[in-house]
Design a protein around this motif. Sequence first.
Motif, PDB file in Angstrom:
ATOM      1  N   ALA C  13      72.644   1.136  57.618  1.00  0.00           N
ATOM      2  CA  ALA C  13      72.347   2.561  57.813  1.00  0.00           C
ATOM      3  C   ALA C  13      72.933   3.437  56.703  1.00  0.00           C
ATOM      4  CB  ALA C  13      72.871   3.007  59.173  1.00  0.00           C
ATOM      5  N   VAL C  14      73.432   2.791  55.638  1.00  0.00           N
ATOM      6  CA  VAL C  14      74.080   3.553  54.569  1.00  0.00           C
ATOM      7  C   VAL C  14      73.191   4.660  53.983  1.00  0.00           C
ATOM      8  CG1 VAL C  14      74.666   3.258  52.109  1.00  0.00           C
ATOM      9  CG2 VAL C  14      76.041   2.142  53.872  1.00  0.00           C
ATOM     10  N   GLN C  16      71.057   6.478  55.410  1.00  0.00           N
ATOM     11  CA  GLN C  16      71.071   7.604  56.353  1.00  0.00           C
ATOM     12  C   GLN C  16      72.445   8.274  56.372  1.00  0.00           C
ATOM     13  OE1 GLN C  16      69.571   4.472  57.840  1.00  0.00           O
ATOM     14  NE2 GLN C  16      67.874   5.350  56.674  1.00  0.00           N
ATOM     15  N   ARG C  17      73.477   7.439  56.446  1.00  0.00           N
ATOM     16  CA  ARG C  17      74.822   7.990  56.625  1.00  0.00           C
ATOM     17  C   ARG C  17      75.357   8.660  55.369  1.00  0.00           C
ATOM     18  NH1 ARG C  17      76.134   7.031  61.268  1.00  0.00           N
ATOM     19  NH2 ARG C  17      75.477   5.167  62.361  1.00  0.00           N
ATOM     20  N   TYR C  18      75.098   8.055  54.223  1.00  0.00           N
ATOM     21  CA  TYR C  18      75.709   8.572  53.000  1.00  0.00           C
ATOM     22  C   TYR C  18      74.955   9.785  52.458  1.00  0.00           C
ATOM     23  CZ  TYR C  18      78.853   4.539  52.358  1.00  0.00           C
ATOM     24  OH  TYR C  18      79.833   3.605  52.487  1.00  0.00           O
ATOM     25  N   ARG C  19      73.643   9.781  52.624  1.00  0.00           N
ATOM     26  CA  ARG C  19      72.903  10.869  51.955  1.00  0.00           C
ATOM     27  C   ARG C  19      71.701  11.353  52.745  1.00  0.00           C
ATOM     28  NH1 ARG C  19      68.534   8.224  49.734  1.00  0.00           N
ATOM     29  NH2 ARG C  19      68.874   5.998  49.437  1.00  0.00           N
ATOM     30  N   PHE C  33      64.206  11.608  61.358  1.00  0.00           N
ATOM     31  CA  PHE C  33      65.596  11.223  61.078  1.00  0.00           C
ATOM     32  C   PHE C  33      66.330  11.226  62.404  1.00  0.00           C
ATOM     33  CE2 PHE C  33      70.041  11.515  60.268  1.00  0.00           C
ATOM     34  CZ  PHE C  33      70.222  10.752  59.142  1.00  0.00           C
ATOM     35  N   PRO C  34      67.081  10.181  62.731  1.00  0.00           N
ATOM     36  CA  PRO C  34      67.167   8.896  62.050  1.00  0.00           C
ATOM     37  C   PRO C  34      65.822   8.167  62.090  1.00  0.00           C
ATOM     38  CG  PRO C  34      68.855   9.127  63.780  1.00  0.00           C
ATOM     39  CD  PRO C  34      67.898  10.242  63.939  1.00  0.00           C
ATOM     40  N   PRO C  35      65.698   7.089  61.312  1.00  0.00           N
ATOM     41  CA  PRO C  35      64.415   6.413  61.184  1.00  0.00           C
ATOM     42  C   PRO C  35      63.897   5.843  62.506  1.00  0.00           C
ATOM     43  CG  PRO C  35      66.094   5.375  59.791  1.00  0.00           C
ATOM     44  CD  PRO C  35      66.758   6.479  60.498  1.00  0.00           C
ATOM     45  N   LYS C  36      62.595   5.808  62.619  1.00  0.00           N
ATOM     46  CA  LYS C  36      61.934   5.204  63.775  1.00  0.00           C
ATOM     47  C   LYS C  36      60.936   4.165  63.253  1.00  0.00           C
ATOM     48  CE  LYS C  36      63.138   8.133  67.289  1.00  0.00           C
ATOM     49  NZ  LYS C  36      64.467   8.414  66.725  1.00  0.00           N
ATOM     50  N   LYS C  40      57.940   9.753  65.632  1.00  0.00           N
ATOM     51  CA  LYS C  40      58.173  10.403  66.926  1.00  0.00           C
ATOM     52  C   LYS C  40      57.301  11.628  67.130  1.00  0.00           C
ATOM     53  CE  LYS C  40      61.538  13.235  67.676  1.00  0.00           C
ATOM     54  NZ  LYS C  40      62.756  14.044  67.786  1.00  0.00           N
ATOM     55  N   GLU C  50      60.198   7.351  51.976  1.00  0.00           N
ATOM     56  CA  GLU C  50      61.577   7.846  52.068  1.00  0.00           C
ATOM     57  C   GLU C  50      61.690   9.188  51.360  1.00  0.00           C
ATOM     58  OE1 GLU C  50      65.055   5.240  51.168  1.00  0.00           O
ATOM     59  OE2 GLU C  50      65.826   7.034  50.173  1.00  0.00           O
ATOM     60  N   ILE C  51      62.313  10.146  52.029  1.00  0.00           N
ATOM     61  CA  ILE C  51      62.559  11.421  51.364  1.00  0.00           C
ATOM     62  C   ILE C  51      64.026  11.785  51.519  1.00  0.00           C
ATOM     63  CG2 ILE C  51      60.217  12.328  51.682  1.00  0.00           C
ATOM     64  CD1 ILE C  51      61.787  14.293  53.723  1.00  0.00           C
ATOM     65  N   GLN C  52      64.499  12.574  50.588  1.00  0.00           N
ATOM     66  CA  GLN C  52      65.898  12.994  50.619  1.00  0.00           C
ATOM     67  C   GLN C  52      66.006  14.327  51.361  1.00  0.00           C
ATOM     68  OE1 GLN C  52      68.781  11.415  49.598  1.00  0.00           O
ATOM     69  NE2 GLN C  52      69.593  13.154  50.728  1.00  0.00           N
ATOM     70  N   ARG C  96      66.670  17.084  64.037  1.00  0.00           N
ATOM     71  CA  ARG C  96      68.021  17.474  64.441  1.00  0.00           C
ATOM     72  C   ARG C  96      68.937  16.271  64.291  1.00  0.00           C
ATOM     73  NH1 ARG C  96      66.147  19.928  69.904  1.00  0.00           N
ATOM     74  NH2 ARG C  96      64.930  21.673  69.130  1.00  0.00           N
TER      75      ARG C  96
END
Lengths: 336, 392, 142
Positions: C13-14, C16-19, C33-36, C40, C50-52, C96
Motif C-alpha cells: 500500500a506504499v 497510497q500511504r506515501y503519496r 481512493f483507497p483503490p477498489k 465504487k 493511476e493518478i496523483q 474522502r
Amino acid sequence: MMTKNIVSYGVYLPFLRIKRDEYVNALGSCSAAIKEKAVMDIDEDVITMAVEAARDAIADVDISQIGVLTLASTNFPYQEKVMTGTVIEALRLNKNVLTCQHGNSALAGTEAFLAALGMLEQTEQKYALVIVSDSLSADASMDIEHGFGAAACAFVLAKDEPGLEFEGAYAYTGESMGLRYRLPGETSVRDIGVKTYATQAYNDTVKNAVWGLLGQLGRNPVDYSHVILHQNDVKTASALGKKIGFNEEQMKEGLLFNLVGDTGACSAMLGLCQVLDNIASNDKVIVCSYGSGAGSHALSFKSTNQLLKRTKSFKAMLNKKQYINYIQYLKLKRNI
Amino acid sequence: MEGVAIIGAGQTRYGDFPNKGVKELFAEAYLEMLQSVDQSLDPQMIQAAYIGCLSAGSGFQLGQLAPLLMGHVGLPNVNAVRIENACASGGFALYNAACAVASGKFDLVVAAGVEKMRDVSSSKGRYWLGVSGDTEYERLAGSTFAGIYALMAARYMHEYGLKREHLSMVAVKNHKHAVANPKAQFRKEITIEQAMNGVPVAHPFNVWDCSPTTDGAAVVLLCNAKIARNFTSKPVYLKGFGAASDYLAIHDRNSITRLAATRKAAAEAYKQAGIGPGDVNFAEVHDCFTIAEILAYGDLGFCEEGRAHYLLEEGVTQLNGKLPVNSSGGLKAKGHPIGATGCGMACEIFKQLRDEAKEPSRQIKNARFALSHNVGGSGGTAAVFIYQRGDE
Amino acid sequence: MGAHISIPMYQRAVPQRYRLAGQKCLKCGKVNFPPKAVCKYCLTGAEFEEIQLSGRGIVYSYTVIAGGGAPPEFSEEARCKGKYPVVLVELEEGPRVIAQLVNPPAEGITIGMKVEAVFRKIYEEEGVIRYGFKFRPATSDS
C-alpha cells in the motif's frame, strides 16, 4: 562546458519550537545562545522532513527529468537501510535515479551536494535532487543538547539551466575531534567539552576552506553579496566571518542558529535557502559547511537568473510555529 | 416461505464474570432458554445452531467455536456454525437461523451469541475493539471504534444542530431503563450533568457515550410457526427479518449521518412483516455509542433524518413514552457482549411481548409489534427484526 | 498488541500511504481512493489509471482521540500528546480519506477547514517505521 545551477529549492522547518527561556526556567540556564529552536514532533524524523522539503523544492519541476537523488543526514532513522527508497516512493521519482546517502558528520550536507554535481554527469536526465535533513540528538542531561535543532532543505540542480550557478568548491579536511562525535549504536553525541579547542578547530578549518576557495577563484571577500558559514553558534561564526574579511551585511541573512538551533548537516545549506529568497541577479554567494572538527567545504555560487517562484517564503515558515514547554519537549525526546 | 416463531429465550446477566468463560456463559444462557419453553421439549430435536461471536473467547477458539459450545450443552451432533459480523454477529446468527427455518429446511433451530471480553488486558481489549473497521485505513489513522462513531456524531451535529446534551439524553435514558433490569450490567441512574461531563474518549464522546465491554451470552430457540404451539401457548412471531451491508470504511460512504445498512435491512423487515415504523410499539436498537441510537431513529423510520433529537427532547422513547426504545437499558447500560447483543435484544423482546418482563415495573403494556436492530461495527452490517406477540 | 499489518502488506500500500496514489476509473472517470477492484461510483469499471492526488481537501468531520483510548500501536504518541485529532477529509478530487491531523489550530478544528497532506511516521512495528500521510491545516500563503 556544462554549467550546473540550483534552479529550485525547498525548506522544511518543524512546526514546534522551544524558547531558550524554557531551558532557563527548567534548568536554571541554557548553554546555547538561541532565542528559540525548531523541534520535531513525535511523528517526525529526518526522512519525513526530507520528503516535505523535497516536495517544496520539486513542486514546479518536471520530476520525470530527475536522474540523481542524494540524501544527507547525521541522524538517519536506520543504521542500515536504503532510505532514498522511501524518498523515491514518497516523491514518485523514477526508480532508476542514481542515489547516494551521506552521513556520519555535519559535512554530509555539502558532501551530498558535491556528489550530486558529479553524478549529474552520469545521467541523461536534466536534474539532480539534493536533500539535506538533520536533527541532532543528545541526552537531555547534556549541556550540548540545548542548542540542537532540526530542519531540512532540498535543492534541484540542473544542467545548463539558468539559476544559481555553481562556480567551484574547496575542501579542507584534517584530524580534529572538534565539538562532538558519536559511537556506533549510540543515540546521543559525546561532547568533547573543550571550548577553546573546539573554537580553534572551527576557525582553522572553515577559514582555510573559505580562503582556499577565494584563492582558487581569484576573488576577495568583497566580491560576495552573501556568505553563509556553518553555525554551532552565531557569535563564533560571525567573529570568524569578520576575521576572514566579511561584514555583517554579507552575513546577516545566512544566520539562522538563533531561530532554529544547530541543524548539523543542514546548517549552512539552510542559510543559503534564506539568502535565496531575496537574491538579486549577479549576486555571488559563499557557503561553507563544517563537519564537527575535521573538515569544511566552501562552495561558491553566482546568481544568473530568477529561481523558480516559491509559494512559501522562508520568513513565513519561521513565523509558522507553536511553542512547547520543556516538559513537552522531554516527552518528544522520549525522556519522560 | 414458512413462518418463524420464537418459543424460548434465555440469557446470562451481562457484566464482568471472572469465573465464567465462553462455554460457561453459553451454557447458562442455553439452560435458561430451555427452561423458558413452557411445554415439553426434547433438546435432541434441535437441528441446527447459529452462534454469533467475534473474538471466540479473546481468540482462544477462533476455529470451530460452535461445535465446541454445542458439545458442551449435550448437542454434539447438530449443524453448528459460528457467525461473525462484529457487533452484529448475534443479529446475523438470528437472521440466518430465521432464514433456515423459513426455508423449510429446519423446524427447530438455536440462534445464539456469546462474548467473553473482560478477561484480557486493556491493551488486548482495545485490540479486539479495533479489528472490525477497515483496519488498514481507519485504524492506521489512529482512530478507535469510538472515533469512527465520533466522526458521525460531529457531522450530525454540524448538519442538524444536534447538541452535546442530546447525546447525553440517550445515556441518561438507557441507564434509567437498566435500573429495573436484573440482566443489565449497570443498574444505576446517571444525571445529565454526569453524562455530559465524563472522562473524554473521542470528541464529542465521553465515557458515558460509550457502551461498556461485557461478558455475556444469549440464546433463542426458533421453530416453524406451524408447530410453535406444541411448545408454548405464548410464541412470539418473527414477522420480518432483514439484513444488509455497507462499505466497511467510513470514508467510502456517501453519508455518515445515516447507516445505509440499517435502512436497507429495515426496509426488508418492514416489507416482510407488512407493517411500517408507525406500527412498532417498542424497540431495542443498537446504541453502542449514544449517536448510534440517534442515527437509528432516522434509519428505522421513527423520525425523519436529522430530527432524532426532538424525539429525545419530547421523551417519546422513554419507557413511558409513545415508543419506548431500549427498555432493557440498551448496549449502553444493559451491556454489550459483542456477539451476544443481537440475540440478547430478542430475549428482551420475547419477555416483553409475553408480559414476562422482570422486574414487572418495566413491563411495556399492550404492545403488539416490536423491533430489534443490531449493527456491525460502524455500520458495515446491520440486521433488523420485527416481532409480533402470539397470544392474541 | 496491534492489528498486525505485516511488512509486505504495508509495502503493497506504499503508493497510497506515501503519496496518495488514486485510481481513475477508465469507464466513468471518477477517482477512487483507497483503490477498489471495481469502481465504487459506476460499480462496473474495473480498469483504472493511476493518478496523483493533490492531498488538498477540507475537513468533512473530525474527532479528538483521548490518550487513554488510543489503539495500542498509537499509545506512545497518545502518551506524548495526551490526545490527537483524527479527521475525515474530503479531497479536491472527490474521495474522502481518514487520517490524523497534525498541528491542529489553537482555536479548534472546524468542519470545512482547509487541510493538506503531510508525510509523517504513522507507527512503528517490528522495528520498521511505517510512514504515511497525515493532514495539517493548509498553509495560508499557498
